[in-house]
Design a protein around this motif. Structure first.
Motif, PDB file in Angstrom:
ATOM      1  N   SER A  41       0.834  -1.215   0.000  1.00 33.89           N
ATOM      2  CA  SER A  41       0.000   0.000   0.000  1.00 33.89           C
ATOM      3  C   SER A  41       0.871   1.268   0.000  1.00 33.89           C
ATOM      4  O   SER A  41       0.471   2.304  -0.542  1.00 33.89           O
ATOM      5  N   GLU A  42       2.073   1.201   0.602  1.00 38.21           N
ATOM      6  CA  GLU A  42       2.965   2.377   0.633  1.00 38.21           C
ATOM      7  C   GLU A  42       3.473   2.709  -0.776  1.00 38.21           C
ATOM      8  O   GLU A  42       3.871   3.835  -1.053  1.00 38.21           O
ATOM      9  N   LEU A  43       3.505   1.676  -1.631  1.00 36.38           N
ATOM     10  CA  LEU A  43       4.070   1.889  -2.966  1.00 36.38           C
ATOM     11  C   LEU A  43       2.986   1.998  -4.036  1.00 36.38           C
ATOM     12  O   LEU A  43       3.252   1.791  -5.226  1.00 36.38           O
ATOM     13  N   LYS A  44       1.762   2.339  -3.588  1.00 40.01           N
ATOM     14  CA  LYS A  44       0.652   2.307  -4.565  1.00 40.01           C
ATOM     15  C   LYS A  44       0.858   3.288  -5.724  1.00 40.01           C
ATOM     16  O   LYS A  44       0.332   3.073  -6.809  1.00 40.01           O
ATOM     17  N   HIS A  45       1.649   4.346  -5.502  1.00 40.52           N
ATOM     18  CA  HIS A  45       1.888   5.285  -6.613  1.00 40.52           C
ATOM     19  C   HIS A  45       3.090   4.870  -7.464  1.00 40.52           C
ATOM     20  O   HIS A  45       3.499   5.590  -8.364  1.00 40.52           O
ATOM     21  N   PHE A  46       3.702   3.751  -7.105  1.00 41.71           N
ATOM     22  CA  PHE A  46       4.938   3.342  -7.804  1.00 41.71           C
ATOM     23  C   PHE A  46       4.808   1.928  -8.379  1.00 41.71           C
ATOM     24  O   PHE A  46       5.770   1.173  -8.382  1.00 41.71           O
ATOM     25  N   ARG A  47       3.592   1.567  -8.819  1.00 40.54           N
ATOM     26  CA  ARG A  47       3.370   0.189  -9.304  1.00 40.54           C
ATOM     27  C   ARG A  47       4.325  -0.165 -10.441  1.00 40.54           C
ATOM     28  O   ARG A  47       4.890  -1.253 -10.470  1.00 40.54           O
ATOM     29  N   GLN A  48       4.480   0.805 -11.378  1.00 42.89           N
ATOM     30  CA  GLN A  48       5.299   0.526 -12.564  1.00 42.89           C
ATOM     31  C   GLN A  48       6.764   0.288 -12.162  1.00 42.89           C
ATOM     32  O   GLN A  48       7.402  -0.678 -12.601  1.00 42.89           O
ATOM     33  N   GLU A  49       7.291   1.156 -11.274  1.00 42.62           N
ATOM     34  CA  GLU A  49       8.683   1.016 -10.825  1.00 42.62           C
ATOM     35  C   GLU A  49       8.879  -0.328 -10.127  1.00 42.62           C
ATOM     36  O   GLU A  49       9.859  -1.046 -10.374  1.00 42.62           O
ATOM     37  N   ALA A  50       7.905  -0.678  -9.255  1.00 40.21           N
ATOM     38  CA  ALA A  50       8.021  -1.942  -8.514  1.00 40.21           C
ATOM     39  C   ALA A  50       8.045  -3.114  -9.484  1.00 40.21           C
ATOM     40  O   ALA A  50       8.846  -4.057  -9.333  1.00 40.21           O
ATOM     41  N   LYS A  51       7.187  -3.032 -10.506  1.00 36.42           N
ATOM     42  CA  LYS A  51       7.125  -4.113 -11.505  1.00 36.42           C
ATOM     43  C   LYS A  51       8.472  -4.267 -12.209  1.00 36.42           C
ATOM     44  O   LYS A  51       8.980  -5.376 -12.406  1.00 36.42           O
ATOM     45  N   GLU A  52       9.064  -3.118 -12.552  1.00 37.12           N
ATOM     46  CA  GLU A  52      10.371  -3.162 -13.239  1.00 37.12           C
ATOM     47  C   GLU A  52      11.449  -3.772 -12.346  1.00 37.12           C
ATOM     48  O   GLU A  52      12.253  -4.592 -12.786  1.00 37.12           O
ATOM     49  N   PHE A  53      11.443  -3.386 -11.075  1.00 44.18           N
ATOM     50  CA  PHE A  53      12.451  -3.936 -10.159  1.00 44.18           C
ATOM     51  C   PHE A  53      12.262  -5.452  -9.991  1.00 44.18           C
ATOM     52  O   PHE A  53      13.235  -6.194  -9.870  1.00 44.18           O
ATOM     53  N   ILE A  54      10.993  -5.881 -10.014  1.00 41.76           N
ATOM     54  CA  ILE A  54      10.741  -7.325  -9.896  1.00 41.76           C
ATOM     55  C   ILE A  54      11.309  -8.021 -11.131  1.00 41.76           C
ATOM     56  O   ILE A  54      12.002  -9.040 -11.031  1.00 41.76           O
ATOM     57  N   SER A  55      11.074  -7.429 -12.310  1.00 41.11           N
ATOM     58  CA  SER A  55      11.570  -8.085 -13.531  1.00 41.11           C
ATOM     59  C   SER A  55      13.104  -8.061 -13.598  1.00 41.11           C
ATOM     60  O   SER A  55      13.716  -8.929 -14.197  1.00 41.11           O
ATOM     61  N   LEU A  56      13.719  -7.095 -12.924  1.00 46.19           N
ATOM     62  CA  LEU A  56      15.196  -7.041 -12.893  1.00 46.19           C
ATOM     63  C   LEU A  56      15.774  -7.943 -11.796  1.00 46.19           C
ATOM     64  O   LEU A  56      16.994  -8.033 -11.621  1.00 46.19           O
ATOM     65  N   GLY A  57      14.881  -8.561 -11.010  1.00 46.32           N
ATOM     66  CA  GLY A  57      15.344  -9.461  -9.937  1.00 46.32           C
ATOM     67  C   GLY A  57      15.849  -8.710  -8.713  1.00 46.32           C
ATOM     68  O   GLY A  57      16.615  -9.250  -7.921  1.00 46.32           O
ATOM     69  N   LEU A  58      15.423  -7.451  -8.557  1.00 48.61           N
ATOM     70  CA  LEU A  58      15.882  -6.669  -7.395  1.00 48.61           C
ATOM     71  C   LEU A  58      14.858  -6.664  -6.256  1.00 48.61           C
ATOM     72  O   LEU A  58      15.197  -6.414  -5.109  1.00 48.61           O
ATOM     73  N   LEU A  59      13.614  -6.953  -6.609  1.00 47.21           N
ATOM     74  CA  LEU A  59      12.514  -6.896  -5.641  1.00 47.21           C
ATOM     75  C   LEU A  59      11.678  -8.157  -5.798  1.00 47.21           C
ATOM     76  O   LEU A  59      11.607  -8.726  -6.898  1.00 47.21           O
TER      77      LEU A  59
END
Ligand SMILES: C[S@@+](CC[C@H](N)C(=O)[O-])C[C@H]1O[C@@H](n2cnc3c(N)ncnc32)[C@H](O)[C@@H]1O
Ligand code: SF4
Length: 399
Positions: A356-374
């Protein structure tokens, strides 16, 4: 390499470094009826000044230490008149608290005991330098209810200790550890540093293994930071001391594997603990709880207000003893600043950040997941091992 120590200033580095947000402290609200549960006490004296250290400290001057202890308790009394203090954790940091004599420590610890009902206290930490631990001091700490000792070993390699300008060698550090254990200290943390100039991966492996063999309950492993206004910073700028970020990443990776294999959980990027021994006080900073700082340079955060005491112990003593405010810079926090800080700090912890804290950063979070960082875990975003190496850059994308 992402780094922070457990110091009371680390939880606030993001904001208080911004000069323009500073205001004069004495226009700040005086107190609050909401109880404060976490107390930090800064003891600024060191027997020797390490060339890499940027914490507020000064060379031990025995003609000043008794007055300083008196001022510290007087400051505590003045703060008690403004705030409701109900300590669950107390942290004596520095500087080097154990640089005080046994009777000065007795005066200080006794003063705290007299002033508080400590029935809710779960953790009382003191930072100790291996050069100033004695059986008498260790017994005193136990007697007065200190529950946790953080021992600044840094390395088990004598050459590296010399380079770091430490006042102790590895043998003295080991003796200090055993003295603390023999006195009954059942919660000892060992501070280590890596990424030191010329340090080899074998030296680091030896330091990790030697530390594990002593079975401390907690280990902090910090990458050396070349802090401005230190001798190491100047030597680094002149090209005399070199930093190798690839080697730093390898040291960090090794710490994670060896310590986790030995049963230490990495509950924060630089901190590893056996089950049940995570630092409650430091976790309070990282979770954004209120805390009050006593002593020169100590930070306090209460509600939407933050301030730092003046960074000069002589002025601090004079001001306290003449009934004046000890506050230096201060600032009012906004809920946006608090949220940003919560994200940066909780990202460093093993539980990660609530989605919920990152609700404005969905796209960034998705990218970090695809990069294997998150990765996603129980509704939170958590750094992967690779992500921990780049924690500051990941956090920046969310700020
Ligand atoms: C403020 S010191 C206090 C402890 C005690 N005076 C000592 O040095 O043992 C706390 C810890 O911060 C870490 N530290 C200090 N300066 C650092 C730096 N420039 N880079 C990384 N870690 C640092 C060290 O591991 C040290 O044990
Ligand atoms: S002993 Fe600790 S606080 Fe003092 S100068 Fe060295 S690192 Fe800094």
């Amino acid at each position: 390499m992402s780094n922070t120590t457990n110091h009371n200033s680390d939880a606030v580095a993001v904001f208080m470094s911004a000069e323009e947000t500073r205001t004069n402290a004495d226009d700040t609200p005086a107190g609050t009826a909401v109880p404060i549960h976490h107390l930090y006490v800064h003891i600024p004296f060191c027997a020797r000044i390490c060339p890499y250290c940027a914490f507020y400290k000064d060379l031990l001057d025995r003609s000043q230490t008794s007055r300083f202890c008196e001022a510290t308790l007087r400051d505590l009394d003045q703060q008690r008149a403004s705030f409701t203090l109900s300590p669950e954790t107390i942290y004596f940091g520095g500087g080097t608290p154990t640089a005080l004599t046994t009777s000065q420590l007795e005066f200080l610890l006794g003063g705290f005991r007299e002033r508080f009902d400590l029935s809710s206290l779960t953790e009382w930490t003191i930072e100790a330098n291996p050069g100033s631990v004695s059986a008498r001091k260790a017994a005193l700490l136990r007697k007065f209810g200190v529950t946790r000792v953080s021992l600044g070993v840094q390395s088990w390699d004598d050459e590296l200790l010399k380079l770091l300008g430490r006042e102790h060698n590895s043998q003295q550090a080991e003796q200090s550890f055993h003295i603390l254990r023999a006195a009954g200290c059942s919660n000892i943390s060992i501070d280590l540093m890596f990424g030191l100039p010329g340090q080899t991966i074998e030296q680091w492996k030896f330091t990790l293994e030697k530390t594990i063999s002593l079975e401390p309950e907690h280990i902090s492993a910090y990458c050396l930071t070349y802090e401005e206004d230190t001798e190491f910073f100047l030597r680094h700028a002149r090209g005399e001391l070199l930093q190798n970020t690839d080697a730093d990443a390898a040291f960090f990776e090794m710490a994670m594997s060896i310590l986790e294999d030995a049963g230490y959980q990495q509950y924060e990027i630089s901190n590893y603990a056996r089950n049940g021994f995570s630092s409650v006080h430091n976790s309070a900073y990282w979770l954004g709880k209120d805390y009050l700082g006593i002593g020169p340079s100590a930070f306090s955060t209460v509600g939407m207000h933050r301030w730092q005491n003046i960074c000069d112990y002589r002025t601090y003593i004079d001001r306290v003893l003449s009934g004046q405010s000890t506050r230096g810079a201060s600032e009012n926090l906004t809920s946006d600043m608090k949220r940003t800080e919560r994200i940066a700090l909780s990202l460093r912890m093993s539980e990660g950040v609530a989605a919920s804290e990152l609700k404005h950063f969905r796209q960034e979070a998705k990218e970090f997941i695809s990069l294997g960082l998150l990765r996603k875990s129980s509704g939170n975003f958590v750094l992967t091992r690779k992500g921990k190496e780049l924690a500051d850059s990941v956090a920046e994308a969310f700020l």
